[in-house]
Design a protein around this motif. Structure first.
Motif, PDB file in Angstrom:
ATOM      1  N   TYR A   1     -24.449   5.007 -26.114  1.00  0.00           N
ATOM      2  CA  TYR A   1     -24.543   6.379 -26.596  1.00  0.00           C
ATOM      3  C   TYR A   1     -24.334   6.400 -28.112  1.00  0.00           C
ATOM      4  O   TYR A   1     -23.551   5.605 -28.643  1.00  0.00           O
ATOM      5  CB  TYR A   1     -23.469   7.275 -25.950  1.00  0.00           C
ATOM      6  N   ASP A   2     -25.031   7.303 -28.784  1.00  0.00           N
ATOM      7  CA  ASP A   2     -24.714   7.615 -30.170  1.00  0.00           C
ATOM      8  C   ASP A   2     -23.739   8.784 -30.161  1.00  0.00           C
ATOM      9  O   ASP A   2     -23.877   9.721 -29.358  1.00  0.00           O
ATOM     10  CB  ASP A   2     -25.973   7.998 -30.954  1.00  0.00           C
ATOM     11  N   ALA A   3     -22.760   8.759 -31.041  1.00  0.00           N
ATOM     12  CA  ALA A   3     -21.742   9.803 -31.040  1.00  0.00           C
ATOM     13  C   ALA A   3     -21.184   9.979 -32.444  1.00  0.00           C
ATOM     14  O   ALA A   3     -20.992   9.001 -33.174  1.00  0.00           O
ATOM     15  CB  ALA A   3     -20.616   9.448 -30.069  1.00  0.00           C
ATOM     16  N   ASP A   4     -20.901  11.245 -32.804  1.00  0.00           N
ATOM     17  CA  ASP A   4     -20.278  11.500 -34.100  1.00  0.00           C
ATOM     18  C   ASP A   4     -18.763  11.548 -33.947  1.00  0.00           C
ATOM     19  O   ASP A   4     -18.211  11.236 -32.887  1.00  0.00           O
ATOM     20  CB  ASP A   4     -20.853  12.772 -34.737  1.00  0.00           C
ATOM     21  N   ASP A   5     -18.089  11.978 -35.015  1.00  0.00           N
ATOM     22  CA  ASP A   5     -16.630  11.943 -35.024  1.00  0.00           C
ATOM     23  C   ASP A   5     -15.995  12.987 -34.101  1.00  0.00           C
ATOM     24  O   ASP A   5     -14.788  12.914 -33.832  1.00  0.00           O
ATOM     25  CB  ASP A   5     -16.116  12.157 -36.454  1.00  0.00           C
ATOM     26  N   HIS A   6     -16.769  13.957 -33.624  1.00  0.00           N
ATOM     27  CA  HIS A   6     -16.218  15.030 -32.797  1.00  0.00           C
ATOM     28  C   HIS A   6     -16.551  14.860 -31.314  1.00  0.00           C
ATOM     29  O   HIS A   6     -16.180  15.704 -30.503  1.00  0.00           O
ATOM     30  CB  HIS A   6     -16.751  16.384 -33.283  1.00  0.00           C
ATOM     31  N   TYR A   7     -17.238  13.794 -30.960  1.00  0.00           N
ATOM     32  CA  TYR A   7     -17.702  13.602 -29.582  1.00  0.00           C
ATOM     33  C   TYR A   7     -16.531  13.511 -28.606  1.00  0.00           C
ATOM     34  O   TYR A   7     -16.552  14.117 -27.531  1.00  0.00           O
ATOM     35  CB  TYR A   7     -18.552  12.334 -29.523  1.00  0.00           C
ATOM     36  N   LEU A  26     -20.670   2.230 -24.056  1.00  0.00           N
ATOM     37  CA  LEU A  26     -20.379   1.974 -25.465  1.00  0.00           C
ATOM     38  C   LEU A  26     -20.889   3.143 -26.286  1.00  0.00           C
ATOM     39  O   LEU A  26     -22.002   3.634 -26.059  1.00  0.00           O
ATOM     40  CB  LEU A  26     -21.035   0.670 -25.911  1.00  0.00           C
ATOM     41  N   TRP A  27     -20.065   3.601 -27.236  1.00  0.00           N
ATOM     42  CA  TRP A  27     -20.443   4.688 -28.129  1.00  0.00           C
ATOM     43  C   TRP A  27     -20.529   4.151 -29.554  1.00  0.00           C
ATOM     44  O   TRP A  27     -19.535   3.627 -30.092  1.00  0.00           O
ATOM     45  CB  TRP A  27     -19.418   5.820 -28.065  1.00  0.00           C
ATOM     46  N   LYS A  28     -21.719   4.266 -30.149  1.00  0.00           N
ATOM     47  CA  LYS A  28     -21.916   3.849 -31.533  1.00  0.00           C
ATOM     48  C   LYS A  28     -21.736   5.050 -32.452  1.00  0.00           C
ATOM     49  O   LYS A  28     -22.195   6.145 -32.156  1.00  0.00           O
ATOM     50  CB  LYS A  28     -23.324   3.267 -31.714  1.00  0.00           C
ATOM     51  N   ARG A  29     -21.101   4.840 -33.566  1.00  0.00           N
ATOM     52  CA  ARG A  29     -20.828   5.949 -34.487  1.00  0.00           C
ATOM     53  C   ARG A  29     -22.084   6.363 -35.230  1.00  0.00           C
ATOM     54  O   ARG A  29     -22.795   5.532 -35.796  1.00  0.00           O
ATOM     55  CB  ARG A  29     -19.743   5.564 -35.488  1.00  0.00           C
ATOM     56  N   LEU A  30     -22.353   7.660 -35.193  1.00  0.00           N
ATOM     57  CA  LEU A  30     -23.411   8.231 -36.023  1.00  0.00           C
ATOM     58  C   LEU A  30     -22.867   8.422 -37.430  1.00  0.00           C
ATOM     59  O   LEU A  30     -21.860   9.109 -37.635  1.00  0.00           O
ATOM     60  CB  LEU A  30     -23.875   9.574 -35.453  1.00  0.00           C
ATOM     61  N   ILE A  31     -23.526   7.820 -38.401  1.00  0.00           N
ATOM     62  CA  ILE A  31     -23.045   7.905 -39.776  1.00  0.00           C
ATOM     63  C   ILE A  31     -23.280   9.326 -40.290  1.00  0.00           C
ATOM     64  O   ILE A  31     -24.407   9.839 -40.240  1.00  0.00           O
ATOM     65  CB  ILE A  31     -23.786   6.894 -40.664  1.00  0.00           C
ATOM     66  N   PRO A  32     -22.253  10.008 -40.773  1.00  0.00           N
ATOM     67  CA  PRO A  32     -22.445  11.382 -41.254  1.00  0.00           C
ATOM     68  C   PRO A  32     -23.211  11.423 -42.577  1.00  0.00           C
ATOM     69  O   PRO A  32     -23.132  10.502 -43.385  1.00  0.00           O
ATOM     70  CB  PRO A  32     -21.004  11.895 -41.430  1.00  0.00           C
ATOM     71  N   PHE A  33     -23.952  12.490 -42.751  1.00  0.00           N
ATOM     72  CA  PHE A  33     -24.667  12.754 -44.004  1.00  0.00           C
ATOM     73  C   PHE A  33     -25.629  11.631 -44.375  1.00  0.00           C
ATOM     74  O   PHE A  33     -25.777  11.265 -45.543  1.00  0.00           O
ATOM     75  CB  PHE A  33     -23.681  13.001 -45.167  1.00  0.00           C
ATOM     76  N   ASP A  34     -26.282  11.030 -43.373  1.00  0.00           N
ATOM     77  CA  ASP A  34     -27.267  10.001 -43.682  1.00  0.00           C
ATOM     78  C   ASP A  34     -28.587  10.677 -44.058  1.00  0.00           C
ATOM     79  O   ASP A  34     -28.711  11.896 -44.076  1.00  0.00           O
ATOM     80  CB  ASP A  34     -27.428   9.027 -42.520  1.00  0.00           C
ATOM     81  N   THR A  35     -29.592   9.877 -44.317  1.00  0.00           N
ATOM     82  CA  THR A  35     -30.886  10.414 -44.759  1.00  0.00           C
ATOM     83  C   THR A  35     -31.909  10.453 -43.639  1.00  0.00           C
ATOM     84  O   THR A  35     -33.099  10.631 -43.896  1.00  0.00           O
ATOM     85  CB  THR A  35     -31.434   9.552 -45.916  1.00  0.00           C
TER      86      THR A  35
END
Length: 399
Positions: free
Chosen positions: A120-126, A210-219
């Motif tokens: 899974y992709d997940a941000d810091d609030h997941y 497994l949860w991979k971190r989504l990088i914030p403010f990417d392009t």
């Protein structure tokens, strides 16, 4: 007495072989159905490892041929989070819980390889949105922005398969590609470990995750964004409408769809139950037919042995002893069928068939054994009573 029963069974070995065959196949059917039902029930009673209540799935799509800049998407998510009734907003990948969308892979650490793992992709609030239960370490945080490796959080079962009893936090592992050069973006560093999760359905077993971190403010420019929204209890259609209007206020070329996760769970549960219920109905139908066949065969055997019964009664045997004899014969025949079926069923836990633990198979063997003896006893009870009620003078006169 037991030796006498074996002698009687051997003297009628041809007809008893048919009974043993019926009992064997009955046992196999009951074992198969029992294993499926027990495994399904065990999974249903296990915790999910997350809280799906009060969670909505928000899917935002760009217009045809268009994409959504990440910065603009993040601004929309901040506006959605500011709405009254919205508690947490988390950006994730499309394989959200209880939908027919999977992203699987294998991972390796030294000489160990993981089982098939949900990614899974997940941000810091997941973690807050899904209320995952941390066992070790922490979830993603802004401090991970400068990490040289992709920060990940793994489930407890993935931790056990990759690291065993070793510490997991801070360990670096990769995809399971021993014959290829590992790219830097394919190296993952463990930031935390959560409890086992069951995100497939109410009846699925825990799957390594497994949860991979989504990088914030990417392009990155997104064509479709999947967002998990945790709302306050009692939120309904009015808040859904506000969320849709908030997204549409950015650009009318974006479309929004809001789904309640609990509704998707119920829909997935119905879909999963269909084959289980169908299998149980087929098994019940087969068992009823076998029971009727056993009853008929026993009834026929008694009618063919009236002279034997009359002679034993004339020599002083009681009706109760005659009934016990027929019931005992049937129990011995049943034991032969159960032993043959048990030998076959025992291969499943020994070989860990279908990657299942031994416990459900052992419980299914015990349940099938008890059910076969119960069915056989019920089928033999009435014919045994008829045998016990035969009067010796009537039986001998007919001969």
């Amino acid at each position: 007495m037991l030796r006498h029963l074996f002698t009687l069974i051997w003297n009628r070995k041809r007809s008893n072989l048919l009974l043993i065959s019926e009992i064997f196949f009955s046992f196999v059917v009951l074992f198969g159905v029992g294993a499926v039902v027990i495994t399904t029930a065990k999974n249903y009673l296990a915790p999910h490892g997350f809280n799906y209540e009060q969670v909505w799935r928000l899917q935002v799509r760009a217009g045809q041929g268009l994409t959504m800049p990440r910065a603009e998407l993040d601004d929309v998510l901040r506006q959605v989070k500011a709405l009254p009734g919205v508690q947490t907003v988390a950006l994730t990948s499309g394989n959200t819980p209880f939908i027919f969308n999977n992203n699987n892979s294998f991972f390796g650490y030294k000489d160990k390889q993981s089982p098939l793992t949900n990614v899974y992709d997940a941000d810091d609030h997941y973690a807050t949105a899904m209320q995952l239960q941390l066992r070790e370490g922490r979830w993603f945080a802004p401090a991970d922005d400068g990490s040289n490796h992709r920060p990940v959080v793994i489930s407890q079962d993935l931790r056990e398969s990759l690291f065993g009893n070793e510490p997991a936090l801070g360990k670096i592992f990769t995809y399971s590609k021993p014959d290829k050069v590992t790219k830097p973006e394919d190296e993952f560093v463990v930031m935390g470990v959560v409890e086992k999760v069951r995100m497939e359905s109410d009846f699925s077993a825990p799957i390594s995750s497994l949860w991979k971190r989504l990088i914030p403010f990417d392009t990155t420019h997104w064509e479709t964004a999947n967002v998990l929204v945790r709302v306050a209890p009692g939120s309904g259609g009015l808040l859904q409408e506000k969320i849709a209007r908030t997204v549409a206020s950015v650009t009318r070329q974006w479309t929004t769809e809001v789904r309640v996760m609990n509704d998707e769970r119920i829909n997935r549960r119905r879909y999963t139950l269909v084959p289980v219920v169908g299998l149980a109905i087929i098994g019940l139908f087969l068992i009823i037919n076998v029971a009727l066949g056993l009853f008929g065969v026993l009834w026929y055997n008694i009618s063919q042995r009236r002279a034997e019964i009359g002679l034993r009664r004339a020599m002083g045997a009681t009706g109760a002893s005659i009934g016990r004899q027929f019931l005992g014969e049937m129990m011995v025949v049943t034991t032969f069928g159960v032993l043959l079926g048990g030998l076959l069923a025992a291969q499943f836990p020994l070989l860990h068939a279908f990657d299942q633990p031994a416990q459900p198979y052992l419980l299914a063997i015990a349940a099938a054994t008890g059910a076969v003896y119960l069915i056989t006893a019920l089928c033999a009870w009435q014919p045994s009573r008829l045998a016990a009620a035969i009067h010796p003078a009537v039986a001998l006169r007919e001969e």
